[in-house]
Write an enzyme that holds these catalytic residues in place. Sequence first.
Site, PDB file in Angstrom:
ATOM      1  N   GLU A   1     105.284 -29.148 101.294  1.00  0.00           N
ATOM      2  CA  GLU A   1     105.816 -30.492 101.511  1.00  0.00           C
ATOM      3  C   GLU A   1     107.087 -30.499 102.356  1.00  0.00           C
ATOM      4  O   GLU A   1     108.044 -31.199 102.061  1.00  0.00           O
ATOM      5  CB  GLU A   1     106.048 -31.200 100.179  1.00  0.00           C
ATOM      6  CG  GLU A   1     104.780 -31.395  99.361  1.00  0.00           C
ATOM      7  CD  GLU A   1     104.969 -32.320  98.166  1.00  0.00           C
ATOM      8  OE1 GLU A   1     106.108 -32.746  97.897  1.00  0.00           O
ATOM      9  OE2 GLU A   1     103.958 -32.624  97.495  1.00  0.00           O
TER      10      GLU A   1
ATOM     11  N   GLU B   1      97.748 -29.324  94.967  1.00  0.00           N
ATOM     12  CA  GLU B   1      98.246 -29.983  93.756  1.00  0.00           C
ATOM     13  C   GLU B   1      97.416 -31.246  93.544  1.00  0.00           C
ATOM     14  O   GLU B   1      97.138 -31.973  94.496  1.00  0.00           O
ATOM     15  CB  GLU B   1      99.725 -30.417  93.866  1.00  0.00           C
ATOM     16  CG  GLU B   1     100.748 -29.320  93.837  1.00  0.00           C
ATOM     17  CD  GLU B   1     102.171 -29.871  93.927  1.00  0.00           C
ATOM     18  OE1 GLU B   1     102.360 -31.094  93.694  1.00  0.00           O
ATOM     19  OE2 GLU B   1     103.083 -29.094  94.243  1.00  0.00           O
TER      20      GLU B   1
END
Length: 371
Positions: free
Chosen positions: A81, A183
């Site tokens: 991220e 995720e």
Amino acid sequence: MQQLGANTIRVYHVDASSNHDGCMSAFSDAGIYLFVDLDTFDTAMNQVDPMFNQTQLNDFQAVLDAFHGYDNLAGVFVGNEVLNFANGSTAAPYIKAAARDVKAYRDSKGYRSIPIGYSAADIPALRPYLQDFLACGGNASETVDFFSLNAYEWCGTASYTLSGYSQLELNATGYPLPIFFSETGCNTVPPRTFLDQAAIFGSEMVDTWSGAIIYEWIEEANNYGLISYGPEVAATATEGVGGFIRSGTPIPISPDFTNLKNQWATLTPTGISLSAYSASVSSLSTPACPTSTPNGWLVNGNAALPSIGQSGAATATTASATGAAASGSAASGTTSAPSASATKSTANGGREVVGMTIALAIVMLSFIVWL
């Protein structure tokens, strides 16, 4: 983990100076593979002031040195991220540069071709562009070996269409690299039901997506855990970290642990050999490098990658002379509008800080094609 049905874990931050033989052997005996992040909180790339310098590379190399010899190392992440806001796209070339430099080091050391990839935030305005940018250009020494996505779109009783998963599938169809969820497991509508697993491993997505990592193993303040090691203790207690105990006998979080176990028990994913995988992707084309868009994706075409230690956003928007042929079209697919379920709740705002230091996430990965 064996009771749950996991065959792979992801570990976010590790101490490269420690000996990991015991854990890796235990996981190997249980048939469990490992994906490990190369960065730490101190060496992670930052979209606000992007840089990939020698200190960062040295630390990435140290993690690779520590884990390359384990047969059950499935792959490594050069970033997680890094782009986490819609205006962060100018950091993308630094992700690709990190992959380039880690690949060069891996090959110079004679290590096996350990897959090197990236774990992306689910930002609809950037996702398909970043996905294609990390795979474009035609130079395998610079592109990632796999792309993965942190997506929390499917919450509660959402469906394949309402969750936005149908759009994720559209964007990923024809992608020439392995792609999976690094995720998932929305917790904004408790209890967690993990209904998305049936779609990921079902007919809608199984031919494109290679599995899903469920966030996360140990219960913490963000309420994503699947097990705990006892009740919360004082944040200053020596037997815990941030108020949560890290050792002892794991206690399943009810009903989330059982819900996931039951979901996985209904699924029958099958593996694929490397030869069969290679044949299946041989007809797929390398995506064109996306062109920049006003107030959106700001990297134009096959942008020149920064050298070690080069910083700033200027490099990210400078197309290389050889990039013109690849910059004729935007990223494949279309972006979907962010749904309410795509945004993590404010209660989870500390997920990155609290949850990643030593927490494990669990994955049921259907295709291990590189080993």
